[in-house]
Write an enzyme that holds these catalytic residues in place. Sequence first.
Site, PDB file in Angstrom:
ATOM      1  N   SER A 190      -3.654 -23.095   2.468  1.00 44.91           N
ATOM      2  CA  SER A 190      -2.479 -22.863   3.324  1.00 44.91           C
ATOM      3  C   SER A 190      -2.374 -21.370   3.645  1.00 44.91           C
ATOM      4  O   SER A 190      -1.531 -20.679   3.085  1.00 44.91           O
ATOM      5  CB  SER A 190      -1.199 -23.361   2.646  1.00 44.91           C
ATOM      6  OG  SER A 190      -1.059 -22.802   1.356  1.00 44.91           O
ATOM      7  N   GLY A 214       4.405   6.188  -3.842  1.00 48.75           N
ATOM      8  CA  GLY A 214       5.754   5.661  -3.935  1.00 48.75           C
ATOM      9  C   GLY A 214       6.158   5.142  -2.568  1.00 48.75           C
ATOM     10  O   GLY A 214       5.521   5.433  -1.553  1.00 48.75           O
ATOM     11  N   ASP A 257       7.508   5.550   0.338  1.00 46.59           N
ATOM     12  CA  ASP A 257       8.081   6.643   1.118  1.00 46.59           C
ATOM     13  C   ASP A 257       7.508   6.743   2.528  1.00 46.59           C
ATOM     14  O   ASP A 257       7.590   7.790   3.167  1.00 46.59           O
ATOM     15  CB  ASP A 257       7.888   7.978   0.397  1.00 46.59           C
ATOM     16  CG  ASP A 257       6.428   8.417   0.328  1.00 46.59           C
ATOM     17  OD1 ASP A 257       5.535   7.590   0.660  1.00 46.59           O
ATOM     18  OD2 ASP A 257       6.169   9.573  -0.045  1.00 46.59           O
ATOM     19  N   HIS A 305       0.824  -1.204   0.000  1.00 47.63           N
ATOM     20  CA  HIS A 305       0.000   0.000   0.000  1.00 47.63           C
ATOM     21  C   HIS A 305       0.861   1.258   0.000  1.00 47.63           C
ATOM     22  O   HIS A 305       0.545   2.239  -0.679  1.00 47.63           O
ATOM     23  CB  HIS A 305      -0.930   0.001   1.213  1.00 47.63           C
ATOM     24  CG  HIS A 305      -2.062  -0.970   1.073  1.00 47.63           C
ATOM     25  ND1 HIS A 305      -3.101  -1.033   1.977  1.00 47.63           N
ATOM     26  CD2 HIS A 305      -2.329  -1.920   0.150  1.00 47.63           C
ATOM     27  CE1 HIS A 305      -3.956  -1.971   1.606  1.00 47.63           C
ATOM     28  NE2 HIS A 305      -3.497  -2.529   0.507  1.00 47.63           N
ATOM     29  N   ASP A 306       1.942   1.221   0.750  1.00 46.76           N
ATOM     30  CA  ASP A 306       2.837   2.373   0.793  1.00 46.76           C
ATOM     31  C   ASP A 306       3.370   2.691  -0.596  1.00 46.76           C
ATOM     32  O   ASP A 306       3.373   3.850  -1.032  1.00 46.76           O
ATOM     33  CB  ASP A 306       3.992   2.081   1.753  1.00 46.76           C
ATOM     34  CG  ASP A 306       4.931   3.261   1.929  1.00 46.76           C
ATOM     35  OD1 ASP A 306       4.441   4.408   1.959  1.00 46.76           O
ATOM     36  OD2 ASP A 306       6.151   3.051   2.040  1.00 46.76           O
ATOM     37  N   ASP A 322      -6.234 -17.918   0.842  1.00 47.05           N
ATOM     38  CA  ASP A 322      -5.762 -19.174   0.257  1.00 47.05           C
ATOM     39  C   ASP A 322      -6.385 -20.287   1.092  1.00 47.05           C
ATOM     40  O   ASP A 322      -5.990 -20.517   2.230  1.00 47.05           O
ATOM     41  CB  ASP A 322      -4.237 -19.228   0.316  1.00 47.05           C
ATOM     42  CG  ASP A 322      -3.656 -20.492  -0.316  1.00 47.05           C
ATOM     43  OD1 ASP A 322      -4.401 -21.484  -0.452  1.00 47.05           O
ATOM     44  OD2 ASP A 322      -2.458 -20.484  -0.647  1.00 47.05           O
ATOM     45  N   VAL A 376       0.555   4.151  -3.042  1.00 45.64           N
ATOM     46  CA  VAL A 376      -0.106   5.425  -2.748  1.00 45.64           C
ATOM     47  C   VAL A 376       0.722   6.604  -3.247  1.00 45.64           C
ATOM     48  O   VAL A 376       0.267   7.407  -4.051  1.00 45.64           O
ATOM     49  CB  VAL A 376      -0.392   5.562  -1.241  1.00 45.64           C
ATOM     50  CG1 VAL A 376      -0.918   6.957  -0.915  1.00 45.64           C
ATOM     51  CG2 VAL A 376      -1.439   4.522  -0.824  1.00 45.64           C
ATOM     52  N   SER A 385       4.452   6.840   3.393  1.00 39.33           N
ATOM     53  CA  SER A 385       3.279   7.712   3.488  1.00 39.33           C
ATOM     54  C   SER A 385       2.112   7.019   4.172  1.00 39.33           C
ATOM     55  O   SER A 385       1.144   7.660   4.571  1.00 39.33           O
ATOM     56  CB  SER A 385       2.853   8.214   2.095  1.00 39.33           C
ATOM     57  OG  SER A 385       2.605   7.138   1.224  1.00 39.33           O
ATOM     58  N   THR A 415      -1.293 -15.602  -1.125  1.00 34.49           N
ATOM     59  CA  THR A 415      -1.138 -16.960  -0.603  1.00 34.49           C
ATOM     60  C   THR A 415      -1.112 -16.963   0.918  1.00 34.49           C
ATOM     61  O   THR A 415      -1.276 -18.009   1.546  1.00 34.49           O
ATOM     62  CB  THR A 415       0.139 -17.621  -1.162  1.00 34.49           C
ATOM     63  OG1 THR A 415       0.191 -18.976  -0.742  1.00 34.49           O
ATOM     64  CG2 THR A 415       1.390 -16.913  -0.670  1.00 34.49           C
TER      65      THR A 415
END
Length: 296
Positions: free
Chosen positions: A214, A68, A70, A62-63, A211, A66, A72, A160
């Site tokens: 597993s 790059g 950095d 996610h960082d 998954d 959003v 954020s 997974t």
Amino acid sequence: MEGLWLVVLVIFEMALSVQSQLRTGFYSTSCLRAEAIVRSTVESYFRKDPTIAAGLLRLHFHDCFVQGCDGSVLIAGIEAFCPGVVSCADILALAARDAVGLSDGPSWSVPTGRRDGRVSLSSQASNLPSPLDSIAAQKQKFSDKGLDDHDLVTLVGAHTIGQTHCQIIRYRLYNFTATGNADPTINQSFLSQLQALCPKNGDGTKPVPLDKDSQTDFDTSFFKNVRDGNGVLESDQRLWDDAATRDVVKKYAGTIRGLFGLRFDTEFRQAMVKMSSIEVKTGTDGEIRKVCSKFN
């Protein structure tokens, strides 16, 4: 999830150029034990709750999507060691690597030297891939970050490990596209399992493994699930709808045990290094946060 917050402490050419600014062992003189401290902290929480691995991996993902990679995605964590030296963005990248390794997945050398951003806007979360995205939307969002179709499938393979919740997938089970029927791409046997786990009027917060075979092991069973119509998220199952992404799924879901797991491990390493170089800040850009949950 409380443990998670404690632990954590464009284009392809652009990605290649910033990789030259990042380097393995960036903290070897300024904070020698940085990587070891991140590793030991992640490991201590992983022993208490293995599901934390997926959360750490998702935070780094996610960082990067959003603004790059950095930092954020504001976090509270282990920045007490070497304050003002080790960036929160690098802590996220290292913690994600270690989380995968602790889940019996691959490990890799993480180029470091990222600096933290000074902006965190919830409005930019629209850049994130959504479980509702069509395959075209997924491909476009990854392309916008300099990632190709192969990278898309490889990185989504991180599903997974981890889980979602009944409220996220219930529409697929009971009212897909407002028809009152289930998503026809779901394997009928698996549909019965999901409906038993997530009754129509049941608890929407109930966890559902991404998954089914597993949940805490980093392996290739996720791709076999997609091949067989057992993808939990609609966006995951859509990987089978497109010729280019389907070919990659087929490759990872092959029947020669061990060989395809090794290939996925190798290509996941490469894709993670590529993703973790997206629009990074280096040099004098950004800052090194003293506390990861707020700007300096």
